[in-house]
Design an enzyme around this catalytic site. Structure first.
Site, PDB file in Angstrom:
ATOM      1  N   LYS A 165       0.847  -1.202   0.000  1.00  0.00           N
ATOM      2  CA  LYS A 165       0.000   0.000   0.000  1.00  0.00           C
ATOM      3  C   LYS A 165       0.881   1.249   0.000  1.00  0.00           C
ATOM      4  O   LYS A 165       2.091   1.164   0.248  1.00  0.00           O
ATOM      5  CB  LYS A 165      -0.884  -0.016   1.249  1.00  0.00           C
ATOM      6  CG  LYS A 165      -0.065  -0.005   2.522  1.00  0.00           C
ATOM      7  CD  LYS A 165      -0.892  -0.378   3.742  1.00  0.00           C
ATOM      8  CE  LYS A 165       0.004  -0.393   4.956  1.00  0.00           C
ATOM      9  NZ  LYS A 165      -0.642  -0.962   6.126  1.00  0.00           N
ATOM     10  N   TYR A 176      15.719  30.787   4.538  1.00  0.00           N
ATOM     11  CA  TYR A 176      14.632  31.650   5.007  1.00  0.00           C
ATOM     12  C   TYR A 176      14.733  31.933   6.504  1.00  0.00           C
ATOM     13  O   TYR A 176      15.006  31.029   7.289  1.00  0.00           O
ATOM     14  CB  TYR A 176      13.273  30.967   4.785  1.00  0.00           C
ATOM     15  CG  TYR A 176      12.846  30.868   3.340  1.00  0.00           C
ATOM     16  CD1 TYR A 176      12.547  32.012   2.609  1.00  0.00           C
ATOM     17  CD2 TYR A 176      12.719  29.630   2.723  1.00  0.00           C
ATOM     18  CE1 TYR A 176      12.131  31.915   1.283  1.00  0.00           C
ATOM     19  CE2 TYR A 176      12.292  29.525   1.402  1.00  0.00           C
ATOM     20  CZ  TYR A 176      12.010  30.680   0.689  1.00  0.00           C
ATOM     21  OH  TYR A 176      11.599  30.570  -0.609  1.00  0.00           O
TER      22      TYR A 176
END
Ligand SMILES: *Cc1c(COP(=O)(O)O)cnc(C)c1O
Length: 398
Positions: A38, A272
């Site tokens: 999955k 940043y």
């Protein structure tokens, strides 16, 4: 696919084969073995990964969504594919049309299947033994049996449950032992049907191997006959801790290349908001991978990566498309040239060095499962190994 940005997840199929063999060594060839693929095969690339498992002799595969099952079928996977999440009326039809195998966890789902087909259907019945997520209540076992017996076309194949904390399987008083006992009782209700049970995920399997290795013959897991649904362990990580029960080899290495280097002065900041400030003149490597690729922003200033086979710190905030490494010490020590590209490994192997995805996960308060499944869609998967089933789309062009 041509790779303009050299950021990719290398998936080592030899390691997958090794991990599978490690499991098989401990069980008879008859045991139900259903690797879970999955969530894009835990980030390792759904269809190519599943096709490799099939080539390695796997007969069953587990997915969560019908969509995942369809994708595998449409990519030529022929194994039996169990769909674990459940389904509505339309889903029942689709599952049967595409020869997927339904895992049934509610009364409604039995009715949807009944309407969807007149043909014989094999059923896998999921019981809730403590997870409180999906599955029939164990008190309903007899009523379900009655309902099943009322339809000739229905054949129960297996009874299953999901463990709350398979990691405690080694503990005689743990929840795993409780849950498997409860499941065994439910199995007795269905004893007239030719059924088997499956409960063990990676942690459960490894617990059982450990108990058997220690010859704890009075431990319930020692004798437990259960099918296997390994997830994390086939990808090479051991939820009980490296080395407990068996050895595994991590399958994925998340790789990139640093081609841009910045020489900065003491006092300058990186990325940043300037959350990292250089204490001395430093060399910063710019690596083209960021949170949009699944490298979590919580790892900003909290983690390391491999550069020239050494661990170096991630400095400054992780950006959407980039992160920065302080490579000052390694560049000096190894006298590296900055005029050429250098390989970076975010987790996995680099030559003799290894950085565990488990360790990286811990550094952002997460778990290995999330780290692996987070690796983003725009990161190509490149399959390596002796005999690899390459995906056509990501045929490596490095
Ligand atoms: C994901 C999953 C597994 C595998 O779990 P791991 O901890 O990764 O081994 C097993 N069974 C079910 C029903 C699952 O959804």
């Amino acid at each position: 696919m041509q790779m303009f940005r050299r950021t990719y997840a290398e998936v080592n199929i030899d390691h997958l084969e090794f991990n599978l063999q490690q499991i098989r060594q401990h069980y008879s060839t008859e045991v139900f073995l259903c690797p879970m693929v999955k969530a894009n095969a835990y980030g390792h690339g759904d269809a190519p990964f599943a096709l490799n498992l099939e080539r390695l002799g796997v007969k069953y595969l587990g997915v969560c969504l019908i969509e995942e099952g369809l994708l595998l079928r449409n990519s030529g996977v022929r194994c039996e594919i169990l769909v674990f999440r459940g389904f509505d009326a339309a889903g029942a039809k689709t599952i049967l049309q595409h020869k997927l195998t339904p895992v049934v966890s509610s009364w409604e789902q039995l009715d949807y299947l009944d309407v969807a087909s007149e043909k014989a259907i094999s059923l896998h019945l999921k019981f809730d033994t403590g997870m409180n997520r999906l599955g029939f209540s164990s008190h309903d076992a007899e009523k379900i049996l009655e309902k099943i017996n009322s339809k000739k076309k229905w054949q129960v194949k297996s009874i299953l449950t999901h463990l709350v904390q398979g990691e405690d399987g080694v503990d005689v008083n743990g929840r795993t032992v409780q849950q498997t006992r409860e499941l065994q009782k439910i199995c007795q209700v269905f004893s007239k049907h030719k059924i088997f049970m499956h409960a063990l995920n990676s942690a459960g399997i490894i617990s059982q191997i450990e108990v058997r290795k220690k010859k704890q013959t009075d431990h319930p897991l020692y004798h437990l006959q259960s099918g296997l649904r390994p997830g994390l362990m086939i990808y090479g990580y051991n939820p009980l801790g490296a080395g407990v029960g068996l050895e595994l080899k991590p399958v994925m290495s998340l790789k990139s290349q640093a081609s841009v280097f910045r020489q900065i002065k003491a006092g300058e900041t990186v990325s940043y908001n300037g959350t990292w400030k250089a204490k001395k003149d430093s060399i910063i490597a710019v690596v083209p991978i960021g949170y949009a690729d699944g490298y979590h922003r919580l790892l900003s200033n909290q983690n390391q990566a491999l550069f020239a086979e050494e661990k170096v710190p991630v400095v400054g905030n992780v950006c959407m498309d980039y992160l920065m490494l302080d490579v000052t010490e390694v560049v000096k020590k190894k006298k590296l040239s900055l005029d050429q590209e250098h390989s970076v490994v975010l987790f996995g192997f680099q030559g003799e060095a290894f950085l565990s995805a488990e360790e990286v996960a811990k550094n952002c308060k997460s778990i290995t499962w999330e780290m692996l499944t987070s690796v983003g869609e725009r990161v190509p998967r490149v399959y390596v190994g002796k005999s690899v089933e390459q995906s056509k789309e990501v045929g490596a062009d490095l």
